[in-house]
Design a protein around this motif. Structure first.
Motif, short mmCIF file in Angstrom:
data_model
loop_
_atom_site.label_atom_id
_atom_site.label_comp_id
_atom_site.label_asym_id
_atom_site.label_seq_id
_atom_site.Cartn_x
_atom_site.Cartn_y
_atom_site.Cartn_z
N TRP A 1 -10.64 -4.16 -2.13
CA TRP A 1 -9.24 -4.02 -1.74
C TRP A 1 -8.41 -3.36 -2.83
O TRP A 1 -8.56 -3.68 -4.00
N VAL A 2 -7.55 -2.46 -2.40
CA VAL A 2 -6.59 -1.85 -3.32
C VAL A 2 -5.20 -2.41 -3.00
O VAL A 2 -4.73 -2.31 -1.86
N LYS A 3 -4.56 -2.99 -3.99
CA LYS A 3 -3.17 -3.41 -3.84
C LYS A 3 -2.33 -2.22 -4.28
O LYS A 3 -2.28 -1.89 -5.48
N ASP A 4 -1.69 -1.54 -3.31
CA ASP A 4 -1.05 -0.25 -3.58
C ASP A 4 0.40 -0.43 -4.03
O ASP A 4 1.33 -0.42 -3.23
N GLU A 5 0.56 -0.52 -5.35
CA GLU A 5 1.88 -0.76 -5.92
C GLU A 5 2.74 0.51 -6.01
O GLU A 5 3.91 0.43 -6.40
N SER A 6 2.18 1.65 -5.61
CA SER A 6 3.02 2.86 -5.53
C SER A 6 4.00 2.76 -4.37
O SER A 6 4.85 3.62 -4.21
N ARG A 7 3.90 1.72 -3.58
CA ARG A 7 4.75 1.55 -2.42
C ARG A 7 6.00 0.73 -2.74
O ARG A 7 6.54 0.03 -1.88
N ASN A 8 6.42 0.77 -4.00
CA ASN A 8 7.64 0.08 -4.44
C ASN A 8 8.81 1.06 -4.51
O ASN A 8 8.63 2.26 -4.34
N PRO A 9 10.03 0.57 -4.74
CA PRO A 9 11.23 1.44 -4.67
C PRO A 9 11.22 2.64 -5.60
O PRO A 9 11.74 3.70 -5.24
N THR A 10 10.68 2.51 -6.80
CA THR A 10 10.56 3.69 -7.67
C THR A 10 9.09 4.06 -7.82
O THR A 10 8.71 4.71 -8.76
N TRP A 11 8.28 3.58 -6.88
CA TRP A 11 6.87 3.97 -6.72
C TRP A 11 5.96 3.47 -7.83
O TRP A 11 4.97 4.13 -8.16
N SER A 12 6.30 2.31 -8.40
CA SER A 12 5.34 1.64 -9.29
C SER A 12 5.61 0.14 -9.31
O SER A 12 6.67 -0.33 -8.89
N GLY B 1 -16.39 -13.67 -3.22
CA GLY B 1 -15.25 -13.47 -2.35
C GLY B 1 -14.68 -12.08 -2.54
O GLY B 1 -15.28 -11.24 -3.20
N PRO B 2 -13.49 -11.84 -1.94
CA PRO B 2 -12.90 -10.50 -2.01
C PRO B 2 -12.60 -10.06 -3.44
O PRO B 2 -12.32 -10.89 -4.31
N VAL B 3 -12.68 -8.76 -3.65
CA VAL B 3 -12.37 -8.17 -4.96
C VAL B 3 -11.17 -7.24 -4.77
O VAL B 3 -11.15 -6.43 -3.85
N VAL B 4 -10.18 -7.36 -5.64
CA VAL B 4 -8.95 -6.57 -5.54
C VAL B 4 -8.75 -5.75 -6.80
O VAL B 4 -8.93 -6.27 -7.92
#
Lengths: 398, 398
Positions: B92-103, B361-364
């Motif tokens: 799994w990728v937790k996509d933190e580029s999807r924040n208000p200033t993209w990080s 279990g899941p890996v992120v």
């Protein structure tokens, strides 16, 4: 959840129906004229929509709304589920820069690339100065399909980096060569186009704008009602049409009690929708002047935009370069740094004010993309500007 | 929902407590040594956490998690609520580029700028090569506070455009001058720093990393359990610490049954955390070699990272430039275009494999920021590369 999509329907005459497959990317073969290759939309079995569809919480990925979309055969990237952010005066911003490739185009491309996958296309071809190409390239890569992007030599250099990162073939060719080349790639190679392939007014992919309906669904879920008005940037009007259709569906399904007035905002340098509405034609062709809103400087409109404005009691509006700049600055000072074109919705609202009917509820502006996509971004030097140095010196020496 | 934050606590000795206000940005005055200005964290009244806090759906804005954060006095931008996106092998990728200033830095800055607002600071000062500065400038602008950003002349030109858009004063000064100037701005002007102001190992803001806990909360909510392992990029280790703390809290509150092993991944060119763990010291100083991962090329670590790795049975790992490039390409071909530094988590996983204990279990992997933030972005010409032209010619002529 399974798609309830059942047929394609001509926008020129909703009684003219075609099977759902294949997607009629060259327009309706029955109703089109020499002047306009009329676009199609998708019809659904609305009676079969699950009663609790709009009672479930919002979630990432368009599969959240699968019953009211064409089949999502291409894998997703958790697109959509973007926030509403309030400005100082309570106007809501729907921040579409919070998508996988940082623009609203991800919603369209999840659906359009899915259509290509489901119809056995061998690749994706797209014509774009930025956002649309990036989104197409990302979804094509994720689906394992090759992607050819025709772009402009004037596109921002960062966009070329973006497109190539996904493995897309990026071509800058003269504008007049783009559509003939696209048609060859479609005809000879079996690719599917997610851009308009006709030489008439904008036709576009019949499935693509369906993805934008989810913006309306999310807004209604977040506000607990339909807004009074929604202001969106207009290039070819696919976003305008998709959001309007989403709200129309919500009203039809009894989820909301009204449809917001839809305002489509164009650069004054390229007001094709405005001209079409003014002259009562399905589509107009206009000269395009210089504008920083390069993502929406279109010389023709799509009939979609005409329908959306008429059906919702809204309007098309144009804004000047100064009005774009002013809206973009207002957004940035509230923490939202957007592409110039993306500020069109707010620019239209600020320049023309709320409409004469008055605002009887929340007002939403859709901001479509990030400031990183602009041509001027990256031109400033990193070295401290003299003004910056002076600011700190003055602060420390007072 | 009201904050349950009650006190600051030294990371060197959790029994050493200080009042919640003011934020001790220069480290713990009791436990710090000449070598290390020990960071602090925030303690909460965990017994008062609402029983249904983790039963409610995820939502944009850190206010969703207000009870377990310091008071959110600064207005938000709908930060957080980012998606988990699956790679081909199920990682799994937790996509933190999807924040208000993209990080990911938006989560930290919502909390740290809130601390400044709540303590009556007159402005925000920050030292950053990119993401941290952009987030600080955006939240400062939204809160109506002036912001001074010290950046590097080597920072990407697009980042300067980004910072200036929010109205920040952007200064490129020699590295050795940054902290003395920051301390003057704090001391003489009453600004609050959201970067480390000490000359010892990294101290940082005691409230900031609390924002990163929400990444752990969101992951657990999305997966319905804690993952087996989480791999994150490490610069000063604030993200590593915050995510680990979030999972530790979830286990303490009985929401999950285990804490994932936390892997902190550094560039081989700058492995301070690796060195600190190897030598058993709270902090190490290392020479920094050339690396494209400019956002995490730090010459010192923070004690926070040491604690996170030890408490979770994880490890620090280093990756080469080739391993960064390979992970970044894997992500892009799956539709996720990230900054080089952001690929560190996946690069560590691919280079070093799952840990010897096996994955139960899941890996992120946390991907922190968008490809638009890189130094090399925008250097490619927009004109078609010869290879691109050849590709299309070959396709059409076969």
């Amino acid at each position: 959840m399974t798609s309830l999509a059942r047929a394609q329907r001509s926008l020129a005459d909703p009684s003219v129906r075609h099977p759902l497959w294949p997607p009629l990317t060259a327009g309706c073969p029955v109703t089109s004229t020499g002047e306009v290759a009329y676009p199609l939309e998708v019809d659904y079995d609305y009676d079969a929509v699950p009663a609790d569809l709009f009672a479930r919480p919002a979630a990432h990925g368009l599969e959240r709304w699968a019953p009211l979309l064409p089949p999502l055969a291409a894998p997703g990237l958790g697109e959509g589920n973007t926030p509403l952010v309030a400005l100082a005066d309570g106007v809501w911003v729907k921040d579409e820069s919070r998508n996988p490739t940082w623009s609203h185009k991800d919603r369209l491309n999840r659906v359009a690339v899915s259509a290509a996958v489901a119809s056995g296309a061998r690749g994706i071809v797209v014509s774009s100065s930025g956002n649309h190409g990036a989104a197409a390239a990302a979804y094509a890569a994720r689906a394992g399909l090759p992607c050819v992007v025709f772009t402009s030599p004037q596109a921002p250099p960062a966009v070329a980096s973006h497109l190539r990162a996904y493995g897309a073939t990026v071509l800058a060719v003269p504008y007049a060569s783009v559509r003939p080349l696209m048609r060859r790639i479609v005809g000879e190679l079996g690719y599917q186009s997610v851009s308009s392939v006709t030489d008439s007014a904008h036709t576009g992919h019949p499935f693509g704008p369906e993805g934008y309906k989810t913006i309306a669904y999310e807004i209604a879920l977040a506000l607990g009602r339909a807004p009074a008005a929604v202001h969106v940037p207009v290039g070819y009007g696919e976003l305008l049409f998709g959001v309007a259709k989403g709200f129309q569906e919500l009203a039809r399904l009894g989820v909301t009690s009204a449809v917001p007035r839809m305002y489509g905002v164009e650069p004054a340098a390229a007001g094709a929708l405005t001209e079409a509405l003014r002259t009562g034609r399905p589509a107009a062709r206009v000269p395009v002047g210089p504008t920083a809103a390069y993502a929406i400087d279109c010389e023709v409109n799509s009939y979609r935009g005409v329908l959306a404005v008429r059906a919702t009691g809204g309007a098309a509006r144009t804004v000047t370069e100064d009005q774009f700049a002013s809206a973009r600055e207002e957004l940035a000072r509230q923490g939202i740094w957007c592409e110039v074109s993306s500020a069109a919705g707010l620019a239209g609202l600020r320049a023309h004010g709320p409409d004469p009917a008055g605002e009887d509820g929340p007002v939403v502006c859709v901001v479509t993309s990030s400031g990183y996509k602009d041509v001027a971004t990256g031109r400033d030097p990193v070295v401290a500007a003299d003004a910056d140095r002076e600011t700190v010196r003055a602060l420390l020496e007072r």
